[in-house]
Design a protein around this motif. Structure first.
Motif, PDB file in Angstrom:
ATOM      1  N   GLY A  53      36.902  85.582  34.865  1.00 36.79           N
ATOM      2  CA  GLY A  53      35.982  86.065  35.884  1.00 36.79           C
ATOM      3  C   GLY A  53      36.547  86.004  37.287  1.00 36.79           C
ATOM      4  N   ASP A  54      37.654  85.284  37.483  1.00 38.58           N
ATOM      5  CA  ASP A  54      38.254  85.178  38.809  1.00 38.58           C
ATOM      6  C   ASP A  54      39.115  86.396  39.124  1.00 38.58           C
ATOM      7  N   LEU A  55      39.278  86.674  40.412  1.00 42.02           N
ATOM      8  CA  LEU A  55      40.136  87.749  40.889  1.00 42.02           C
ATOM      9  C   LEU A  55      41.409  87.160  41.481  1.00 42.02           C
ATOM     10  N   LEU A  56      42.535  87.791  41.206  1.00 41.99           N
ATOM     11  CA  LEU A  56      43.825  87.360  41.736  1.00 41.99           C
ATOM     12  C   LEU A  56      44.466  88.499  42.524  1.00 41.99           C
ATOM     13  N   GLY A  57      45.199  88.143  43.564  1.00 43.13           N
ATOM     14  CA  GLY A  57      45.934  89.130  44.335  1.00 43.13           C
ATOM     15  C   GLY A  57      45.388  89.397  45.721  1.00 43.13           C
ATOM     16  N   LEU A  58      44.204  88.883  46.022  1.00 47.90           N
ATOM     17  CA  LEU A  58      43.609  89.138  47.330  1.00 47.90           C
ATOM     18  C   LEU A  58      44.464  88.597  48.475  1.00 47.90           C
ATOM     19  N   ASP A  59      45.183  87.507  48.218  1.00 51.36           N
ATOM     20  CA  ASP A  59      45.992  86.895  49.273  1.00 51.36           C
ATOM     21  C   ASP A  59      47.263  87.689  49.580  1.00 51.36           C
ATOM     22  N   ALA A  60      47.524  88.773  48.831  1.00 56.52           N
ATOM     23  CA  ALA A  60      48.722  89.576  49.052  1.00 56.52           C
ATOM     24  C   ALA A  60      48.439  90.851  49.831  1.00 56.52           C
ATOM     25  N   ILE A  61      47.179  91.104  50.131  1.00 58.79           N
ATOM     26  CA  ILE A  61      46.810  92.360  50.795  1.00 58.79           C
ATOM     27  C   ILE A  61      47.470  92.481  52.172  1.00 58.79           C
ATOM     28  N   HIS A  62      47.485  91.409  52.931  1.00 58.46           N
ATOM     29  CA  HIS A  62      47.989  91.479  54.306  1.00 58.46           C
ATOM     30  C   HIS A  62      49.480  91.789  54.361  1.00 58.46           C
ATOM     31  N   SER A  63      50.291  91.035  53.624  1.00 56.72           N
ATOM     32  CA  SER A  63      51.750  91.182  53.708  1.00 56.72           C
ATOM     33  C   SER A  63      52.312  92.234  52.762  1.00 56.72           C
ATOM     34  N   GLY A  64      51.552  92.563  51.727  1.00 53.69           N
ATOM     35  CA  GLY A  64      52.060  93.512  50.740  1.00 53.69           C
ATOM     36  C   GLY A  64      52.947  92.856  49.698  1.00 53.69           C
ATOM     37  N   LYS A  65      53.077  91.525  49.770  1.00 52.93           N
ATOM     38  CA  LYS A  65      53.853  90.773  48.778  1.00 52.93           C
ATOM     39  C   LYS A  65      53.048  89.555  48.326  1.00 52.93           C
ATOM     40  N   HIS A  66      53.225  89.165  47.082  1.00 53.21           N
ATOM     41  CA  HIS A  66      52.501  88.003  46.560  1.00 53.21           C
ATOM     42  C   HIS A  66      53.067  86.724  47.163  1.00 53.21           C
ATOM     43  N   PRO A  67      52.233  85.909  47.835  1.00 46.96           N
ATOM     44  CA  PRO A  67      52.714  84.672  48.439  1.00 46.96           C
ATOM     45  C   PRO A  67      52.874  83.534  47.433  1.00 46.96           C
ATOM     46  N   VAL A  68      52.363  83.729  46.227  1.00 48.40           N
ATOM     47  CA  VAL A  68      52.466  82.727  45.170  1.00 48.40           C
ATOM     48  C   VAL A  68      52.776  83.427  43.848  1.00 48.40           C
ATOM     49  N   SER A  69      53.149  82.638  42.850  1.00 49.76           N
ATOM     50  CA  SER A  69      53.301  83.146  41.491  1.00 49.76           C
ATOM     51  C   SER A  69      52.053  82.781  40.709  1.00 49.76           C
ATOM     52  N   ALA A  70      51.693  83.601  39.723  1.00 50.17           N
ATOM     53  CA  ALA A  70      50.560  83.314  38.840  1.00 50.17           C
ATOM     54  C   ALA A  70      51.104  83.175  37.426  1.00 50.17           C
ATOM     55  N   ILE A  71      50.965  81.973  36.860  1.00 52.73           N
ATOM     56  CA  ILE A  71      51.540  81.655  35.556  1.00 52.73           C
ATOM     57  C   ILE A  71      50.427  81.363  34.550  1.00 52.73           C
ATOM     58  N   ALA A  72      50.514  81.947  33.374  1.00 49.82           N
ATOM     59  CA  ALA A  72      49.484  81.746  32.351  1.00 49.82           C
ATOM     60  C   ALA A  72      49.550  80.324  31.795  1.00 49.82           C
ATOM     61  N   LEU A  73      48.399  79.655  31.758  1.00 46.26           N
ATOM     62  CA  LEU A  73      48.303  78.317  31.187  1.00 46.26           C
ATOM     63  C   LEU A  73      48.087  78.380  29.679  1.00 46.26           C
ATOM     64  N   GLU A  74      47.661  79.520  29.194  1.00 48.21           N
ATOM     65  CA  GLU A  74      47.442  79.790  27.785  1.00 48.21           C
ATOM     66  C   GLU A  74      47.476  81.303  27.623  1.00 48.21           C
ATOM     67  N   SER A  75      47.399  81.799  26.406  1.00 43.63           N
ATOM     68  CA  SER A  75      47.371  83.247  26.223  1.00 43.63           C
ATOM     69  C   SER A  75      46.215  83.825  27.040  1.00 43.63           C
ATOM     70  N   THR A  76      46.540  84.761  27.922  1.00 44.90           N
ATOM     71  CA  THR A  76      45.582  85.239  28.918  1.00 44.90           C
ATOM     72  C   THR A  76      45.573  86.763  28.978  1.00 44.90           C
ATOM     73  N   SER A  77      44.386  87.340  29.136  1.00 44.59           N
ATOM     74  CA  SER A  77      44.281  88.780  29.317  1.00 44.59           C
ATOM     75  C   SER A  77      43.608  89.066  30.655  1.00 44.59           C
ATOM     76  N   VAL A  78      44.066  90.110  31.314  1.00 43.95           N
ATOM     77  CA  VAL A  78      43.524  90.485  32.617  1.00 43.95           C
ATOM     78  C   VAL A  78      43.300  91.990  32.681  1.00 43.95           C
ATOM     79  N   CYS A  79      42.429  92.376  33.596  1.00 44.74           N
ATOM     80  CA  CYS A  79      42.270  93.785  33.948  1.00 44.74           C
ATOM     81  C   CYS A  79      42.968  93.992  35.282  1.00 44.74           C
ATOM     82  N   ALA A  80      43.710  95.102  35.384  1.00 41.38           N
ATOM     83  CA  ALA A  80      44.411  95.423  36.623  1.00 41.38           C
ATOM     84  C   ALA A  80      43.729  96.601  37.298  1.00 41.38           C
ATOM     85  N   VAL A  81      43.544  96.481  38.606  1.00 38.74           N
ATOM     86  CA  VAL A  81      42.965  97.566  39.391  1.00 38.74           C
ATOM     87  C   VAL A  81      43.972  97.925  40.477  1.00 38.74           C
TER      88      VAL A  81
END
Length: 243
Positions: free
Chosen positions: A85-113
């Motif tokens: 239910g959480d959203l990821l990537g909002l912190d990259a809008i300003h610079s256009g680059k991801h300031p952090v890495s996002a690593i799966a803690l378990e098998s994970t599925s996401v929707c990309a927009v």
């Protein structure tokens, strides 16, 4: 990683978390056309890495991820945990680059927009635009709140605060706030809270011996919510979230 188009929004069980309630049908249909579902991310694999180009926002459907900041000397700092239910990537809008890495803690599925489509939709659909502004504001408020709570607190208070915040996140999802699974390891929790793994293990044992929690491997049960709040020394509302 391959993307598969999907009409996920109209039937997704997480719709009320990712989207505003009452989104007009025509706006929901337009959003449905751009949402893409990624193939499952294996445990330990990245959804995106620090410094890479920002291309999309991601909504976690199942599983969990940790966001990691890597310093110049290679030291890793876990900045947060993303649950379904959480959203990821909002912190990259300003610079256009991801300031952090996002690593799966378990098998994970996401929707990309894809963000280009998000920006276009936000310009054309007022309800969606208001929701995105609300989400970004909430992200900022949660980060500021958590940093303030953890800044000058004891190790025991930090862990209690972290567990209460997780509890409230489950409550917001309509799940049990008192019984839930911890997808992150003790080492990850320690890193996030600025403590040692040994300290985290000792504090879990202490809380269990006090009858405040019951912990079997990673299955947590909060037996005394008020006791945990007293330990944290802070007041939480049901809107409290990010940990």
């Amino acid at each position: 990683m391959t993307l598969r188009p999907t009409q996920a929004c109209q039937h997704c069980t997480l719709r009320q978390l990712c989207l505003p309630m009452g989104l007009p049908q025509d706006e929901l249909w337009q959003l449905d056309q751009i949402v893409q579902q990624r193939r499952p991310i294996a445990k330990g694999a990245p959804l995106f890495t620090m410094g890479t180009k920002f291309e999309a926002l991601y909504a976690v459907r199942t599983g969990a991820l940790k966001t990691v900041l890597i310093s110049d000397d290679g030291t890793e700092q876990i900045t947060g945990f993303a649950l379904a239910g959480d959203l990821l990537g909002l912190d990259a809008i300003h610079s256009g680059k991801h300031p952090v890495s996002a690593i799966a803690l378990e098998s994970t599925s996401v929707c990309a927009v894809p963000y280009g489509h998000v920006d276009d939709l936000a310009g054309r659909l007022p309800t969606f635009r208001q929701h995105m502004m609300s989400v970004m504001s909430q992200e900022l408020a949660q980060d500021e709140s958590l940093h303030a709570l953890l800044g000058q607190r004891t190790a025991e208070q930090r862990l209690a605060t972290f567990l209460i915040a997780l509890s409230e996140r489950h409550r917001a999802r309509g799940l049990s706030p008192e019984r839930f699974y911890l997808p992150m390891s003790r080492a990850d929790i320690a890193n996030h809270l600025g403590l040692t793994q040994e300290t985290i293990s000792r504090l879990f044992t202490q809380l269990r011996n006090q009858g405040v929690i019951n912990l079997h491997t990673r299955d947590l049960e909060i037996l005394q919510p008020d006791g945990l709040r007293n330990t944290a020394g802070v007041t939480f509302t049901s809107a409290a979230s990010s940990a």
